[in-house]
Design a protein around this motif. Structure first.
Motif, PDB file in Angstrom:
ATOM      1  N   ALA A 183      -9.807  -1.227  16.780  1.00  0.00           N
ATOM      2  CA  ALA A 183      -8.502  -1.459  16.734  1.00  0.00           C
ATOM      3  C   ALA A 183      -7.742  -1.364  15.735  1.00  0.00           C
ATOM      4  CB  ALA A 183      -8.509  -2.629  16.794  1.00  0.00           C
ATOM      5  N   PHE A 184      -8.337  -1.503  14.280  1.00  0.00           N
ATOM      6  CA  PHE A 184      -7.162  -0.954  12.644  1.00  0.00           C
ATOM      7  C   PHE A 184      -7.346   0.857  13.074  1.00  0.00           C
ATOM      8  CE2 PHE A 184      -7.335   0.738   8.706  1.00  0.00           C
ATOM      9  CZ  PHE A 184      -6.707  -0.119   8.134  1.00  0.00           C
ATOM     10  N   LEU A 185      -8.921   1.469  13.546  1.00  0.00           N
ATOM     11  CA  LEU A 185      -8.450   2.677  13.006  1.00  0.00           C
ATOM     12  C   LEU A 185      -7.430   3.464  14.527  1.00  0.00           C
ATOM     13  CD1 LEU A 185      -9.746   5.232  12.392  1.00  0.00           C
ATOM     14  CD2 LEU A 185     -11.677   5.100  14.388  1.00  0.00           C
ATOM     15  N   TYR A 186      -7.310   2.848  15.624  1.00  0.00           N
ATOM     16  CA  TYR A 186      -6.370   2.980  16.656  1.00  0.00           C
ATOM     17  C   TYR A 186      -5.149   2.709  15.947  1.00  0.00           C
ATOM     18  CZ  TYR A 186      -4.492   4.257  20.707  1.00  0.00           C
ATOM     19  OH  TYR A 186      -3.483   4.612  21.534  1.00  0.00           O
ATOM     20  N   GLY A 187      -4.766   1.930  15.509  1.00  0.00           N
ATOM     21  CA  GLY A 187      -3.360   1.587  15.157  1.00  0.00           C
ATOM     22  C   GLY A 187      -3.099   2.774  13.398  1.00  0.00           C
ATOM     23  N   PHE A 188      -4.073   3.040  12.981  1.00  0.00           N
ATOM     24  CA  PHE A 188      -3.550   4.256  11.520  1.00  0.00           C
ATOM     25  C   PHE A 188      -4.085   5.130  12.658  1.00  0.00           C
ATOM     26  CE2 PHE A 188      -5.457   7.075   8.399  1.00  0.00           C
ATOM     27  CZ  PHE A 188      -4.444   6.578   7.626  1.00  0.00           C
ATOM     28  N   LEU A 230      -0.972   0.534   7.740  1.00  0.00           N
ATOM     29  CA  LEU A 230      -1.215   1.470   6.803  1.00  0.00           C
ATOM     30  C   LEU A 230      -0.673   2.697   7.198  1.00  0.00           C
ATOM     31  CD1 LEU A 230      -2.479  -0.563   5.504  1.00  0.00           C
ATOM     32  CD2 LEU A 230      -4.939   0.580   4.849  1.00  0.00           C
ATOM     33  N   GLN A 231      -0.733   3.219   8.065  1.00  0.00           N
ATOM     34  CA  GLN A 231       0.021   4.451   9.193  1.00  0.00           C
ATOM     35  C   GLN A 231       1.287   4.371   8.593  1.00  0.00           C
ATOM     36  OE1 GLN A 231       2.264   5.135  11.470  1.00  0.00           O
ATOM     37  NE2 GLN A 231       1.455   7.778  11.104  1.00  0.00           N
ATOM     38  N   GLN A 232       2.005   3.639   8.290  1.00  0.00           N
ATOM     39  CA  GLN A 232       3.079   3.740   7.908  1.00  0.00           C
ATOM     40  C   GLN A 232       4.062   3.606   6.595  1.00  0.00           C
ATOM     41  OE1 GLN A 232       5.197  -0.155   9.430  1.00  0.00           O
ATOM     42  NE2 GLN A 232       4.872   0.433  11.578  1.00  0.00           N
ATOM     43  N   ALA A 233       2.741   3.397   5.674  1.00  0.00           N
ATOM     44  CA  ALA A 233       2.261   3.175   3.968  1.00  0.00           C
ATOM     45  C   ALA A 233       1.894   4.387   3.537  1.00  0.00           C
ATOM     46  CB  ALA A 233       1.356   2.340   3.494  1.00  0.00           C
ATOM     47  N   TYR A 234       1.322   5.069   4.844  1.00  0.00           N
ATOM     48  CA  TYR A 234       0.844   6.902   3.800  1.00  0.00           C
ATOM     49  C   TYR A 234       0.746   7.317   4.801  1.00  0.00           C
ATOM     50  CZ  TYR A 234      -3.304   3.010   2.037  1.00  0.00           C
ATOM     51  OH  TYR A 234      -3.380   1.997   0.517  1.00  0.00           O
ATOM     52  N   HIS A 235       1.854   7.843   5.820  1.00  0.00           N
ATOM     53  CA  HIS A 235       2.069   8.542   6.217  1.00  0.00           C
ATOM     54  C   HIS A 235       2.865   9.822   5.249  1.00  0.00           C
ATOM     55  CE1 HIS A 235       3.501  10.968   9.357  1.00  0.00           C
ATOM     56  NE2 HIS A 235       5.419  10.719   9.502  1.00  0.00           N
ATOM     57  N   ARG A 236       3.722   9.836   4.464  1.00  0.00           N
ATOM     58  CA  ARG A 236       4.474  10.952   3.970  1.00  0.00           C
ATOM     59  C   ARG A 236       3.175  11.246   2.535  1.00  0.00           C
ATOM     60  NH1 ARG A 236       6.409   8.622  -1.231  1.00  0.00           N
ATOM     61  NH2 ARG A 236       6.220   6.572  -1.723  1.00  0.00           N
ATOM     62  N   HIS A 237       2.339  10.212   2.641  1.00  0.00           N
ATOM     63  CA  HIS A 237       0.897  11.129   1.623  1.00  0.00           C
ATOM     64  C   HIS A 237       0.346  12.148   2.672  1.00  0.00           C
ATOM     65  CE1 HIS A 237       2.693   8.337  -1.417  1.00  0.00           C
ATOM     66  NE2 HIS A 237       2.656   7.583  -1.191  1.00  0.00           N
ATOM     67  N   GLU A 268       0.880  -1.650  -0.066  1.00  0.00           N
ATOM     68  CA  GLU A 268       0.171   0.626  -0.038  1.00  0.00           C
ATOM     69  C   GLU A 268       0.922   1.472  -0.159  1.00  0.00           C
ATOM     70  OE1 GLU A 268      -2.725  -2.928   2.529  1.00  0.00           O
ATOM     71  OE2 GLU A 268      -0.656  -2.135   2.281  1.00  0.00           O
ATOM     72  N   GLY A 269       0.224   2.371  -0.800  1.00  0.00           N
ATOM     73  CA  GLY A 269       1.240   3.493  -1.136  1.00  0.00           C
ATOM     74  C   GLY A 269       2.239   3.381  -1.685  1.00  0.00           C
ATOM     75  N   HIS A 270       2.083   2.615  -2.333  1.00  0.00           N
ATOM     76  CA  HIS A 270       3.400   2.721  -3.550  1.00  0.00           C
ATOM     77  C   HIS A 270       2.777   3.361  -4.648  1.00  0.00           C
ATOM     78  CE1 HIS A 270       7.082   0.038  -1.714  1.00  0.00           C
ATOM     79  NE2 HIS A 270       5.461   0.460  -0.404  1.00  0.00           N
ATOM     80  N   THR A 304      -6.206 -12.181  20.163  1.00  0.00           N
ATOM     81  CA  THR A 304      -5.366 -12.262  18.565  1.00  0.00           C
ATOM     82  C   THR A 304      -6.174 -10.886  17.516  1.00  0.00           C
ATOM     83  OG1 THR A 304      -4.794 -14.384  18.885  1.00  0.00           O
ATOM     84  CG2 THR A 304      -4.464 -13.876  17.146  1.00  0.00           C
ATOM     85  N   GLY A 305      -7.200 -11.574  17.710  1.00  0.00           N
ATOM     86  CA  GLY A 305      -7.708 -10.618  16.760  1.00  0.00           C
ATOM     87  C   GLY A 305      -7.798  -8.779  16.742  1.00  0.00           C
ATOM     88  N   VAL A 306      -7.772  -8.677  17.811  1.00  0.00           N
ATOM     89  CA  VAL A 306      -7.809  -7.522  18.024  1.00  0.00           C
ATOM     90  C   VAL A 306      -6.246  -6.864  17.897  1.00  0.00           C
ATOM     91  CG1 VAL A 306      -7.027  -5.234  20.038  1.00  0.00           C
ATOM     92  CG2 VAL A 306      -9.059  -6.546  20.456  1.00  0.00           C
ATOM     93  N   VAL A 307      -4.507  -7.629  17.842  1.00  0.00           N
ATOM     94  CA  VAL A 307      -3.616  -7.912  17.525  1.00  0.00           C
ATOM     95  C   VAL A 307      -3.562  -7.332  16.140  1.00  0.00           C
ATOM     96  CG1 VAL A 307      -1.406  -8.558  17.048  1.00  0.00           C
ATOM     97  CG2 VAL A 307      -2.614  -8.168  20.160  1.00  0.00           C
ATOM     98  N   GLN A 308      -4.187  -8.276  15.555  1.00  0.00           N
ATOM     99  CA  GLN A 308      -4.130  -8.292  13.888  1.00  0.00           C
ATOM    100  C   GLN A 308      -4.496  -7.151  13.943  1.00  0.00           C
ATOM    101  OE1 GLN A 308      -7.365 -11.147  14.118  1.00  0.00           O
ATOM    102  NE2 GLN A 308      -5.546 -13.361  13.442  1.00  0.00           N
ATOM    103  N   HIS A 309      -5.754  -6.600  13.989  1.00  0.00           N
ATOM    104  CA  HIS A 309      -5.961  -4.786  13.421  1.00  0.00           C
ATOM    105  C   HIS A 309      -5.522  -3.951  13.713  1.00  0.00           C
ATOM    106  CE1 HIS A 309      -9.238  -6.389  10.450  1.00  0.00           C
ATOM    107  NE2 HIS A 309      -9.968  -6.986  11.953  1.00  0.00           N
ATOM    108  N   LEU A 310      -4.665  -4.055  15.058  1.00  0.00           N
ATOM    109  CA  LEU A 310      -3.525  -2.602  15.513  1.00  0.00           C
ATOM    110  C   LEU A 310      -2.915  -2.697  14.614  1.00  0.00           C
ATOM    111  CD1 LEU A 310      -3.776  -3.314  19.436  1.00  0.00           C
ATOM    112  CD2 LEU A 310      -4.860  -1.266  18.094  1.00  0.00           C
TER     113      LEU A 310
END
Length: 517
Positions: free
Chosen positions: A224-229, A189-196, A88-90, A177-183
């Motif tokens: 969990a996904f949103l918090y990771g992002f 994705l936060q790392q992928a889109y940070h520079r954008h 993602e982000g490329h 496990t499910g919470v950690v997966q989405h964190l």
């Protein structure tokens, strides 16, 4: 004397070479007689060829290797103990990211079914940063969820728990496990889109869209996904929207009679394949005998769901204490081999589903409303960017189920994609090229894009892998070295017309209400 020694040496070497040559001919490793005939590609048969000095090694025809059901099951578990390459982000240089839309499947959950006469898997569904698997943000995530009353919640979502909270998991409950997966998903994705700079620090409520079904596991996965992002996001700017249908069709487009007919046909196909599988039947009979159950009752309990949970969490397969057995206190246990047989049949079913095409017809009608909303968001974002306006729905997140993601993959023509694992993600990226002349072959400007705003393109990624040119809307598009993306107009045309070609229709309404026959 020196000349005579040289002569003797030459004689000896010649004799050795003669012996080696005769040996090779005897062993038939080097043919010395002309071949009677030889097939020349594109020229028919040629005869009377001279001596061939090539050793011909036949290339055997082999079928593609079968998937290992156990290895495939571990992939389905998606245990968060490995690094993952995410694409993602490329994009090509100087392209601008306009919006991202993500559909996720909820993370690892407790089984929805229990196997009769066996103990339920002993799993703790409370969250503890000290218990594995964990995540550096888990403690902060737990704390942040405690302030959720500051957010805006549609319908009854406000009463759904924001964290899994039972020491003995309830049926279908999200695990740690499910919470950690989405964190992890959100963090990737936060790392992928940070520079954008997809979402500015002062993002507006309309720039972030979060929707979920009413199940706690999808709501908690989405959070969990949103918090990771977006760690420590501002609850006051967030509205969590409720999708009443697992198809995310919205209230206005869920009615489609033909969709139900195709689903019934697909379910009949599944049933015929399943009851005709002698190996599967033998496995169920063995399992039922071990648990002293009628095979029909065991089938109804859908044992693969519980067995997957045991496998994913490293628990021994369930056993039944048999006081009346040949040995007092003897245990009868379900086995990995029996589980593998069920998974093997499921993989066979996936292959048969692709061959028959019934599921694809159902999927097109099931997921068109969601795809139509996705296309509409992209079109509005492209127009706003072309006109120099603010971004609209820069990030849209839909937290869903396997029965949502699977038909979405099929509707997009990604027939070879694996069945959605726990915490699977499908990402739609919208990009704008730098201003300039159109690329050869015509990317085409997005409808409504401003004159100097460049062209709009789409990328599609599944679990971090770029699958854009495997999708039906861009499979035939000619790639360009400088612009290896798919024009937005291809996606819009696919969603609004082309995807109905397999149903002999030109619109969603026509496909839904067309009489069979």
């Amino acid at each position: 004397m020196l000349a005579r020694n040289r002569f003797i040496l030459l004689v000896v070497v010649g004799a050795v070479l003669a012996i080696v040559s005769l040996s090779l001919q005897f062993l038939n490793l080097m043919p010395t007689t002309p071949l009677g005939e030889e097939q020349v590609p594109g020229r028919g048969v040629r005869t009377g060829l001279g001596k061939s000095r090539k050793r011909v090694i036949p290339v055997p025809h082999t079928e593609p290797p079968e998937l290992d059901p156990i290895a495939e099951a571990y992939g389905y578990c998606n245990t968060p103990n490995r690094t993952e390459q995410a694409w993602e982000g490329h994009s090509p240089a100087d392209y601008t990211l306009l919006s991202v839309q993500v559909m996720i499947r909820h993370g690892d959950r407790y089984p929805l079914y229990s196997i009769p006469k066996t103990k339920r898997p002993a799993i703790d569904c409370t969250l503890s940063p000290s218990r594995k698997p964990s995540h550096p943000q888990l403690s902060a995530f737990i704390s942040h969820m405690g302030r959720g009353e500051l957010g805006h919640w549609e319908s009854t979502l406000g009463s759904v728990p924001r964290l899994p909270n039972h020491s003995a998991c309830e049926m279908g409950e999200l695990t740690q496990t499910g919470v950690v997966q989405h964190l992890l998903n959100g963090q990737r994705l936060q790392q992928a889109y940070h520079r954008h700079r997809l979402l500015p620090g002062d993002w507006l409520p309309r720039q972030l869209w979060l929707e979920t079904t009413g199940k706690s596991r999808t709501l908690q996965s989405g959070l969990a996904f949103l918090y990771g992002f977006l760690p420590d996001f501002d609850w006051r700017r967030l509205t969590v929207r409720h999708q009443r249908s697992t198809l995310f069709c919205g209230p206005e487009a869920c009615d489609c009679p033909a969709r139900g007919r195709y689903l019934e046909e697909e379910q009949r196909r599944q049933y015929r394949l399943r009851v005709g599988d002698a190996r599967l039947e033998a496995a169920y009979v063995d399992m039922a005998r071990a648990l002293t159950l009628p095979p029909r009752q065991l089938r109804a309990s859908n044992p693969v769901d519980s067995l997957l949970c045991h496998l994913c969490h490293g628990l021994p397969f369930p056993c039944l204490q048999t006081p009346g057995g040949a040995v007092a206190g003897e245990k009868a246990c379900l086995t990995v081999q029996q589980f593998a047989e069920i998974r093997r049949q499921q993989l066979d079913d996936e292959a048969d589903k692709r061959r028959t095409g019934l599921y694809r017809k159902y999927a097109v009608l099931a997921m068109h409303p969601f795809l139509n909303r996705t296309a509409g968001r992209m079109e509005r974002a492209a127009r706003a960017a072309g006109a120099g306006g603010a971004k609209e729905a820069a990030l849209a997140l839909s937290s869903a189920h396997d029965v949502t993601v699977a038909p979405l993959l099929s509707a997009l023509g990604l027939e070879e994609a694996r069945f959605p694992r726990f915490a699977a993600r499908l990402v739609f990226e919208l990009w704008r090229s730098p201003p300039g002349p159109p690329a050869k072959g015509g990317g085409g400007k997005a409808p409504g894009a401003g004159g100097g705003g460049g062209e709009a393109f789409v990328r599609l990624l599944y679990n971090g892998e770029d699958v854009t040119f495997h999708a039906a809307f861009c499979r035939s598009h000619k790639r360009h070295g400088s612009r290896p993306l798919c024009p937005l107009k291809n996606f819009l045309s696919f969603v609004r017309r082309d995807m109905f070609a397999s149903l002999n229709a030109s619109s969603y309404h026509e496909a839904c209400y067309k009489r069979p026959g």
